[in-house]
Design a protein around this motif. Structure first.
Motif, PDB file in Angstrom:
ATOM      1  N   LYS A 198      65.010  40.744  52.394  1.00 33.78           N
ATOM      2  CA  LYS A 198      65.632  41.544  53.831  1.00 33.78           C
ATOM      3  C   LYS A 198      65.632  43.104  53.173  1.00 33.78           C
ATOM      4  N   VAL A 199      65.550  43.352  51.814  1.00 38.26           N
ATOM      5  CA  VAL A 199      65.597  44.758  51.495  1.00 38.26           C
ATOM      6  C   VAL A 199      64.006  45.313  51.379  1.00 38.26           C
ATOM      7  N   LEU A 200      63.104  44.537  51.210  1.00 35.80           N
ATOM      8  CA  LEU A 200      61.728  44.837  50.983  1.00 35.80           C
ATOM      9  C   LEU A 200      60.842  44.963  52.050  1.00 35.80           C
ATOM     10  N   TRP A 201      60.967  43.776  52.579  1.00 36.04           N
ATOM     11  CA  TRP A 201      60.255  43.362  54.038  1.00 36.04           C
ATOM     12  C   TRP A 201      60.831  42.664  54.963  1.00 36.04           C
ATOM     13  N   PRO A 202      61.785  43.378  55.629  1.00 39.32           N
ATOM     14  CA  PRO A 202      62.895  42.980  56.605  1.00 39.32           C
ATOM     15  C   PRO A 202      62.139  42.265  57.862  1.00 39.32           C
ATOM     16  N   GLU A 203      60.963  42.748  58.285  1.00 30.50           N
ATOM     17  CA  GLU A 203      60.318  42.009  59.179  1.00 30.50           C
ATOM     18  C   GLU A 203      59.983  40.708  59.041  1.00 30.50           C
ATOM     19  N   ALA A 204      59.737  40.127  57.918  1.00 31.73           N
ATOM     20  CA  ALA A 204      59.414  38.860  57.526  1.00 31.73           C
ATOM     21  C   ALA A 204      60.425  38.024  56.800  1.00 31.73           C
ATOM     22  N   ALA A 205      61.531  38.644  56.590  1.00 35.08           N
ATOM     23  CA  ALA A 205      62.491  38.200  55.898  1.00 35.08           C
ATOM     24  C   ALA A 205      63.024  36.741  56.297  1.00 35.08           C
ATOM     25  N   GLY A 206      62.902  36.490  57.709  1.00 33.94           N
ATOM     26  CA  GLY A 206      63.274  35.227  58.162  1.00 33.94           C
ATOM     27  C   GLY A 206      62.498  33.977  57.865  1.00 33.94           C
ATOM     28  N   VAL A 207      61.077  34.225  57.526  1.00 33.60           N
ATOM     29  CA  VAL A 207      60.406  33.127  57.213  1.00 33.60           C
ATOM     30  C   VAL A 207      60.015  33.188  55.737  1.00 33.60           C
ATOM     31  N   LEU A 208      60.287  33.886  54.758  1.00 38.22           N
ATOM     32  CA  LEU A 208      59.981  33.902  53.434  1.00 38.22           C
ATOM     33  C   LEU A 208      60.564  32.732  52.831  1.00 38.22           C
ATOM     34  N   VAL A 209      61.728  32.362  53.259  1.00 40.42           N
ATOM     35  CA  VAL A 209      62.280  31.031  52.407  1.00 40.42           C
ATOM     36  C   VAL A 209      61.585  29.937  52.716  1.00 40.42           C
ATOM     37  N   TYR A 210      61.017  29.783  54.070  1.00 36.38           N
ATOM     38  CA  TYR A 210      60.230  28.692  54.506  1.00 36.38           C
ATOM     39  C   TYR A 210      58.814  28.558  53.915  1.00 36.38           C
ATOM     40  N   VAL A 211      58.365  29.859  53.732  1.00 36.65           N
ATOM     41  CA  VAL A 211      57.013  30.099  52.747  1.00 36.65           C
ATOM     42  C   VAL A 211      57.170  29.392  51.526  1.00 36.65           C
ATOM     43  N   LEU A 212      58.278  29.811  50.685  1.00 29.10           N
ATOM     44  CA  LEU A 212      58.666  29.342  49.602  1.00 29.10           C
ATOM     45  C   LEU A 212      58.569  27.939  49.309  1.00 29.10           C
ATOM     46  N   MET A 213      59.345  27.230  50.503  1.00 32.81           N
ATOM     47  CA  MET A 213      59.556  25.812  50.534  1.00 32.81           C
ATOM     48  C   MET A 213      57.990  25.033  50.653  1.00 32.81           C
ATOM     49  N   ALA A 214      57.226  25.656  51.560  1.00 32.16           N
ATOM     50  CA  ALA A 214      55.865  25.242  51.660  1.00 32.16           C
ATOM     51  C   ALA A 214      55.020  25.205  50.445  1.00 32.16           C
ATOM     52  N   ALA A 215      55.080  26.467  49.847  1.00 27.97           N
ATOM     53  CA  ALA A 215      54.225  26.854  48.519  1.00 27.97           C
ATOM     54  C   ALA A 215      54.875  25.672  47.553  1.00 27.97           C
ATOM     55  N   ILE A 216      56.163  25.297  47.246  1.00 27.58           N
ATOM     56  CA  ILE A 216      56.723  24.470  46.286  1.00 27.58           C
ATOM     57  C   ILE A 216      56.211  23.059  46.476  1.00 27.58           C
ATOM     58  N   LEU A 217      56.346  22.919  47.899  1.00 23.49           N
ATOM     59  CA  LEU A 217      55.982  21.426  48.131  1.00 23.49           C
ATOM     60  C   LEU A 217      54.553  20.940  48.054  1.00 23.49           C
ATOM     61  N   LEU A 218      53.502  21.922  48.069  1.00 19.82           N
ATOM     62  CA  LEU A 218      52.239  21.904  48.177  1.00 19.82           C
ATOM     63  C   LEU A 218      51.860  21.563  46.487  1.00 19.82           C
ATOM     64  N   VAL A 219      52.504  22.128  45.694  1.00 16.69           N
ATOM     65  CA  VAL A 219      52.437  21.898  44.387  1.00 16.69           C
ATOM     66  C   VAL A 219      53.389  20.598  43.618  1.00 16.69           C
ATOM     67  N   ARG A 220      54.605  20.470  44.193  1.00 17.28           N
ATOM     68  CA  ARG A 220      55.313  19.184  43.783  1.00 17.28           C
ATOM     69  C   ARG A 220      56.125  18.827  45.143  1.00 17.28           C
ATOM     70  N   PRO A 221      55.208  17.659  45.770  1.00 19.68           N
ATOM     71  CA  PRO A 221      55.740  17.254  47.059  1.00 19.68           C
ATOM     72  C   PRO A 221      57.029  16.718  46.866  1.00 19.68           C
ATOM     73  N   ALA A 222      57.580  16.038  45.809  1.00 20.42           N
ATOM     74  CA  ALA A 222      58.841  15.494  45.645  1.00 20.42           C
ATOM     75  C   ALA A 222      60.096  16.298  45.255  1.00 20.42           C
ATOM     76  N   GLY A 223      59.671  17.739  45.249  1.00 19.87           N
ATOM     77  CA  GLY A 223      60.771  18.875  44.803  1.00 19.87           C
ATOM     78  C   GLY A 223      60.438  19.054  43.172  1.00 19.87           C
ATOM     79  N   LEU A 224      61.357  19.980  42.953  1.00 20.33           N
ATOM     80  CA  LEU A 224      61.294  20.645  41.501  1.00 20.33           C
ATOM     81  C   LEU A 224      61.564  19.710  40.484  1.00 20.33           C
ATOM     82  N   PHE A 225      62.618  18.618  40.769  1.00 21.40           N
ATOM     83  CA  PHE A 225      63.291  17.852  39.968  1.00 21.40           C
ATOM     84  C   PHE A 225      63.526  16.482  40.430  1.00 21.40           C
ATOM     85  N   LYS A 226      63.599  15.438  39.478  1.00 21.21           N
ATOM     86  CA  LYS A 226      64.087  14.048  40.138  1.00 21.21           C
ATOM     87  C   LYS A 226      65.571  14.071  40.202  1.00 21.21           C
ATOM     88  N   ALA A 227      65.876  13.094  40.904  1.00 18.75           N
ATOM     89  CA  ALA A 227      67.319  12.794  41.113  1.00 18.75           C
ATOM     90  C   ALA A 227      68.065  12.661  39.747  1.00 18.75           C
TER      91      ALA A 227
END
Length: 289
Positions: free
Chosen positions: A259-288
Protein backbone atom coordinates in the motif's frame (compact mmCIF):
# COMPACT_ATOMS: atom_id res chain seq x y z
CA UNK A 1 11.41 6.38 2.80
CA UNK A 2 13.35 7.52 5.85
CA UNK A 3 14.25 5.30 8.81
CA UNK A 4 11.40 6.49 11.06
CA UNK A 5 8.78 5.90 8.35
CA UNK A 6 10.24 2.47 7.60
CA UNK A 7 10.10 1.54 11.28
CA UNK A 8 6.48 2.66 11.55
CA UNK A 9 5.51 0.59 8.51
CA UNK A 10 7.34 -2.42 9.98
CA UNK A 11 5.37 -2.04 13.21
CA UNK A 12 2.13 -1.67 11.24
CA UNK A 13 2.95 -4.82 9.26
CA UNK A 14 3.71 -6.70 12.48
CA UNK A 15 0.51 -5.56 14.17
CA UNK A 16 -1.67 -6.36 11.15
CA UNK A 17 -0.03 -9.74 10.61
CA UNK A 18 -0.37 -10.76 14.25
CA UNK A 19 -4.02 -9.71 14.33
CA UNK A 20 -4.63 -11.79 11.20
CA UNK A 21 -2.91 -14.69 12.90
CA UNK A 22 -5.23 -14.43 15.88
CA UNK A 23 -8.28 -14.82 13.64
CA UNK A 24 -6.73 -17.33 11.25
CA UNK A 25 -5.40 -19.58 14.03
CA UNK A 26 -8.97 -20.25 15.13
CA UNK A 27 -9.98 -20.94 11.54
CA UNK A 28 -7.10 -23.34 10.91
CA UNK A 29 -7.90 -25.17 14.17
CA UNK A 30 -11.49 -25.74 13.11
CA UNK A 31 -10.69 -26.42 9.46
CA UNK A 32 -7.58 -28.53 9.95
CA UNK A 33 -8.45 -30.49 13.07
CA UNK A 34 -12.21 -30.87 12.76
CA UNK A 35 -12.42 -30.93 8.96
CA UNK A 36 -15.22 -28.33 8.82
CA UNK A 37 -15.19 -25.46 6.33
CA UNK A 38 -16.52 -22.68 8.52
CA UNK A 39 -17.56 -19.68 6.44
CA UNK A 40 -19.07 -18.11 9.55
CA UNK A 41 -15.66 -17.64 11.18
CA UNK A 42 -15.45 -14.02 10.03
CA UNK A 43 -18.77 -13.38 11.75
CA UNK A 44 -17.16 -14.27 15.08
CA UNK A 45 -14.65 -11.47 14.48
CA UNK A 46 -17.59 -9.13 13.89
CA UNK A 47 -19.32 -10.41 17.03
CA UNK A 48 -16.21 -9.59 19.02
CA UNK A 49 -16.11 -6.01 17.76
CA UNK A 50 -19.77 -5.49 18.55
CA UNK A 51 -19.29 -7.08 21.98
CA UNK A 52 -16.61 -4.49 22.74
CA UNK A 53 -18.99 -1.74 21.65
CA UNK A 54 -22.10 -3.03 23.44
CA UNK A 55 -20.59 -4.40 26.66
CA UNK A 56 -18.32 -1.47 27.49
CA UNK A 57 -21.12 0.90 28.67
CA UNK A 58 -22.69 -1.91 30.68
CA UNK A 59 -19.40 -2.63 32.48
CA UNK A 60 -18.52 0.94 33.35
CA UNK A 61 -16.28 1.49 30.36
CA UNK A 62 -13.53 -0.78 31.72
CA UNK A 63 -11.94 -2.19 28.59
CA UNK A 64 -10.11 -5.06 30.27
CA UNK A 65 -13.22 -6.24 32.13
CA UNK A 66 -15.04 -6.05 28.79
CA UNK A 67 -12.38 -8.31 27.24
CA UNK A 68 -12.72 -10.83 30.07
CA UNK A 69 -16.52 -10.96 29.93
CA UNK A 70 -16.47 -11.10 26.14
CA UNK A 71 -14.08 -14.05 26.17
CA UNK A 72 -16.32 -15.99 28.58
CA UNK A 73 -19.34 -15.31 26.37
CA UNK A 74 -17.34 -16.31 23.29
CA UNK A 75 -16.40 -19.68 24.81
CA UNK A 76 -20.05 -20.31 25.71
CA UNK A 77 -21.15 -19.27 22.20
CA UNK A 78 -18.61 -21.58 20.57
CA UNK A 79 -19.51 -24.53 22.78
CA UNK A 80 -23.24 -24.12 22.09
CA UNK A 81 -22.77 -23.66 18.34
CA UNK A 82 -20.67 -26.82 18.09
CA UNK A 83 -23.22 -28.76 20.10
CA UNK A 84 -26.28 -27.50 18.20
CA UNK A 85 -24.93 -27.17 14.64
CA UNK A 86 -21.37 -28.23 13.88
CA UNK A 87 -21.45 -31.62 15.60
CA UNK A 88 -23.70 -32.81 12.75
CA UNK A 89 -21.30 -31.72 10.00
CA UNK A 90 -18.22 -33.89 10.51
CA UNK A 91 -19.41 -36.70 8.25
CA UNK A 92 -21.20 -34.46 5.76
CA UNK A 93 -19.93 -33.28 2.39
CA UNK A 94 -18.12 -29.96 2.20
CA UNK A 95 -20.99 -28.45 0.20
CA UNK A 96 -23.37 -29.04 3.10
CA UNK A 97 -20.86 -27.47 5.49
CA UNK A 98 -20.53 -24.41 3.26
CA UNK A 99 -24.30 -23.97 2.94
CA UNK A 100 -24.94 -24.32 6.68
CA UNK A 101 -22.14 -21.97 7.72
CA UNK A 102 -23.16 -19.44 5.07
CA UNK A 103 -26.63 -19.56 6.58
CA UNK A 104 -25.05 -18.74 9.95
CA UNK A 105 -23.50 -15.62 8.40
CA UNK A 106 -26.97 -14.41 7.43
CA UNK A 107 -28.32 -15.20 10.89
CA UNK A 108 -25.51 -13.31 12.64
CA UNK A 109 -25.99 -10.29 10.36
CA UNK A 110 -29.74 -10.16 10.98
CA UNK A 111 -29.35 -10.57 14.75
CA UNK A 112 -26.71 -7.84 14.75
CA UNK A 113 -29.03 -5.54 12.79
CA UNK A 114 -31.92 -6.16 15.19
CA UNK A 115 -29.86 -5.65 18.35
CA UNK A 116 -27.58 -2.70 17.50
CA UNK A 117 -28.75 -1.40 14.12
CA UNK A 118 -26.77 -0.75 10.97
CA UNK A 119 -24.80 2.35 11.97
CA UNK A 120 -21.03 2.58 12.13
CA UNK A 121 -19.66 2.77 15.68
CA UNK A 122 -16.36 3.39 17.41
CA UNK A 123 -14.79 1.95 20.55
CA UNK A 124 -12.58 4.01 22.82
CA UNK A 125 -9.12 2.64 23.61
CA UNK A 126 -8.37 2.31 27.35
CA UNK A 127 -6.91 5.49 28.77
CA UNK A 128 -3.80 3.74 30.05
CA UNK A 129 -2.96 2.71 26.46
CA UNK A 130 -4.12 5.88 24.71
CA UNK A 131 -0.71 7.54 24.40
CA UNK A 132 2.05 7.34 21.80
CA UNK A 133 5.77 6.74 21.84
CA UNK A 134 8.14 8.98 19.84
CA UNK A 135 9.88 7.61 16.75
CA UNK A 136 12.34 10.17 15.52
CA UNK A 137 11.89 13.90 15.85
CA UNK A 138 8.35 14.29 14.50
CA UNK A 139 6.74 10.84 14.32
CA UNK A 140 4.99 8.85 17.03
CA UNK A 141 3.45 5.39 17.26
CA UNK A 142 0.29 4.51 19.25
CA UNK A 143 0.87 2.47 22.38
CA UNK A 144 -2.40 0.61 21.81
CA UNK A 145 -1.09 -0.89 18.56
CA UNK A 146 1.91 -2.21 20.47
CA UNK A 147 -0.53 -3.66 23.01
CA UNK A 148 -2.33 -5.53 20.20
CA UNK A 149 0.97 -6.99 18.99
CA UNK A 150 1.93 -7.99 22.53
CA UNK A 151 -1.39 -9.76 23.17
CA UNK A 152 -1.13 -11.67 19.89
CA UNK A 153 2.47 -12.74 20.58
CA UNK A 154 1.52 -13.91 24.07
CA UNK A 155 -1.36 -15.97 22.70
CA UNK A 156 0.82 -17.43 19.96
CA UNK A 157 3.32 -18.58 22.60
CA UNK A 158 0.49 -19.91 24.75
CA UNK A 159 -0.92 -21.95 21.86
CA UNK A 160 2.54 -23.34 21.15
CA UNK A 161 2.83 -24.50 24.76
CA UNK A 162 -0.65 -26.03 24.80
CA UNK A 163 -0.16 -27.98 21.57
CA UNK A 164 3.38 -29.19 22.24
CA UNK A 165 3.67 -29.48 26.03
CA UNK A 166 0.27 -30.59 27.36
CA UNK A 167 -1.83 -33.74 27.30
CA UNK A 168 -4.73 -31.73 25.88
CA UNK A 169 -2.59 -30.69 22.92
CA UNK A 170 -1.51 -34.31 22.41
CA UNK A 171 -5.14 -35.44 22.37
CA UNK A 172 -6.13 -32.72 19.92
CA UNK A 173 -3.28 -33.58 17.55
CA UNK A 174 -4.10 -37.27 17.78
CA UNK A 175 -7.80 -36.60 17.16
CA UNK A 176 -6.99 -34.65 14.01
CA UNK A 177 -5.03 -37.61 12.60
CA UNK A 178 -7.22 -40.58 13.56
CA UNK A 179 -10.54 -39.85 15.22
CA UNK A 180 -11.59 -43.51 15.51
CA UNK A 181 -8.37 -44.56 17.20
CA UNK A 182 -8.64 -41.76 19.76
CA UNK A 183 -12.22 -42.82 20.55
CA UNK A 184 -11.13 -46.43 20.96
CA UNK A 185 -8.67 -45.28 23.64
CA UNK A 186 -11.57 -43.95 25.73
CA UNK A 187 -11.15 -40.26 24.92
CA UNK A 188 -14.35 -38.28 24.42
CA UNK A 189 -13.58 -36.90 20.98
CA UNK A 190 -16.89 -35.02 20.83
CA UNK A 191 -16.05 -33.05 23.97
CA UNK A 192 -12.53 -32.50 22.61
CA UNK A 193 -13.92 -31.04 19.40
CA UNK A 194 -16.18 -28.74 21.38
CA UNK A 195 -13.16 -27.42 23.25
CA UNK A 196 -11.33 -26.84 19.96
CA UNK A 197 -14.31 -25.07 18.40
CA UNK A 198 -14.92 -22.93 21.47
CA UNK A 199 -11.23 -21.96 21.49
CA UNK A 200 -11.37 -21.07 17.80
CA UNK A 201 -14.42 -18.88 18.31
CA UNK A 202 -12.84 -17.22 21.35
CA UNK A 203 -9.70 -16.35 19.36
CA UNK A 204 -11.74 -14.69 16.59
CA UNK A 205 -13.93 -12.84 19.10
CA UNK A 206 -10.86 -11.62 21.00
CA UNK A 207 -9.33 -10.38 17.75
CA UNK A 208 -12.48 -8.41 17.01
CA UNK A 209 -12.57 -6.92 20.50
CA UNK A 210 -8.96 -5.74 20.57
CA UNK A 211 -9.16 -4.49 16.97
CA UNK A 212 -12.30 -2.41 17.56
CA UNK A 213 -10.51 0.67 19.01
CA UNK A 214 -8.30 0.98 15.91
CA UNK A 215 -11.01 0.32 13.33
CA UNK A 216 -14.68 1.16 13.00
CA UNK A 217 -17.33 -1.30 14.12
CA UNK A 218 -19.62 -1.75 11.13
CA UNK A 219 -21.97 -4.28 9.48
CA UNK A 220 -20.34 -6.98 7.39
CA UNK A 221 -16.87 -6.33 8.79
CA UNK A 222 -16.20 -10.04 9.13
CA UNK A 223 -16.55 -10.82 5.42
CA UNK A 224 -13.30 -9.26 4.25
CA UNK A 225 -11.45 -10.72 7.25
CA UNK A 226 -12.74 -14.19 6.38
CA UNK A 227 -11.31 -14.04 2.85
CA UNK A 228 -7.84 -13.00 3.93
CA UNK A 229 -7.87 -15.55 6.76
CA UNK A 230 -8.53 -18.37 4.30
CA UNK A 231 -5.52 -17.09 2.36
CA UNK A 232 -3.47 -17.30 5.57
CA UNK A 233 -4.63 -20.86 6.20
CA UNK A 234 -3.89 -21.97 2.63
CA UNK A 235 -0.42 -20.40 2.58
CA UNK A 236 0.54 -21.63 6.04
CA UNK A 237 -0.82 -25.13 5.60
CA UNK A 238 -4.19 -26.40 6.74
CA UNK A 239 -4.16 -27.22 10.45
CA UNK A 240 -0.73 -25.68 11.15
CA UNK A 241 -0.61 -23.01 13.87
CA UNK A 242 3.04 -22.29 13.06
CA UNK A 243 2.15 -21.97 9.39
CA UNK A 244 -0.67 -19.56 10.18
CA UNK A 245 1.74 -17.34 12.12
CA UNK A 246 4.37 -17.27 9.35
CA UNK A 247 1.78 -16.75 6.62
CA UNK A 248 0.01 -13.96 8.53
CA UNK A 249 3.29 -12.11 9.07
CA UNK A 250 4.18 -12.48 5.38
CA UNK A 251 0.79 -11.11 4.37
CA UNK A 252 1.16 -8.26 6.85
CA UNK A 253 4.46 -7.21 5.29
CA UNK A 254 3.26 -7.59 1.69
CA UNK A 255 -0.02 -5.77 2.28
CA UNK A 256 1.43 -2.91 4.37
CA UNK A 257 4.43 -2.15 2.19
CA UNK A 258 2.41 -2.79 -0.96
CA UNK A 259 0.00 0.00 0.00
CA UNK A 260 2.95 2.33 0.60
CA UNK A 261 5.18 1.47 -2.36
CA UNK A 262 2.71 0.28 -5.01
CA UNK A 263 -0.83 1.30 -3.99
CA UNK A 264 -2.33 0.57 -7.44
CA UNK A 265 -1.54 -3.14 -7.12
CA UNK A 266 -1.82 -3.51 -3.35
CA UNK A 267 -5.14 -5.32 -3.58
CA UNK A 268 -3.72 -8.24 -5.57
CA UNK A 269 -0.22 -8.59 -4.12
CA UNK A 270 -1.41 -10.89 -1.33
CA UNK A 271 -3.01 -13.25 -3.85
CA UNK A 272 0.11 -13.15 -6.04
CA UNK A 273 2.06 -14.19 -2.94
CA UNK A 274 -0.36 -17.07 -2.33
CA UNK A 275 -0.11 -18.25 -5.96
CA UNK A 276 3.69 -18.10 -5.90
CA UNK A 277 3.94 -20.11 -2.66
CA UNK A 278 1.43 -22.73 -3.82
CA UNK A 279 3.37 -23.24 -7.05
CA UNK A 280 6.38 -24.30 -4.97
CA UNK A 281 4.56 -25.89 -2.01
CA UNK A 282 1.01 -26.94 -3.02
CA UNK A 283 0.17 -28.06 0.54
CA UNK A 284 1.31 -24.81 2.11
CA UNK A 285 4.44 -23.90 4.05
CA UNK A 286 3.99 -26.32 6.95
CA UNK A 287 2.22 -29.55 7.78
CA UNK A 288 -0.50 -29.68 10.41
CA UNK A 289 0.65 -29.37 14.00
Amino acid sequence: MDAATFLIQCLNALQYGLLLFLVASGLTLIFGIMGVINLAHGSFYMVGAYMAYALSPLLGGNFFVTLAVGLVLAVVLGYVLEWVFFSYLYDREHLQQVLMTYGLILVFEEVRSLLVGDDVHGVQAPEILAGSIPLGDVMTYPVYRLFISGVCLALAFGMYLVFTRTRLGMKIRAGSVNREMVQSLGIDIQFLYRIVFAAGVALAVLAGMIASPVSSVYPGMGNSVLIICFVVVVIGGIGSIRGALVAALLIGVVDTFGKVLWPEAAGVLVYVLMAAILLVRPAGLFKAG
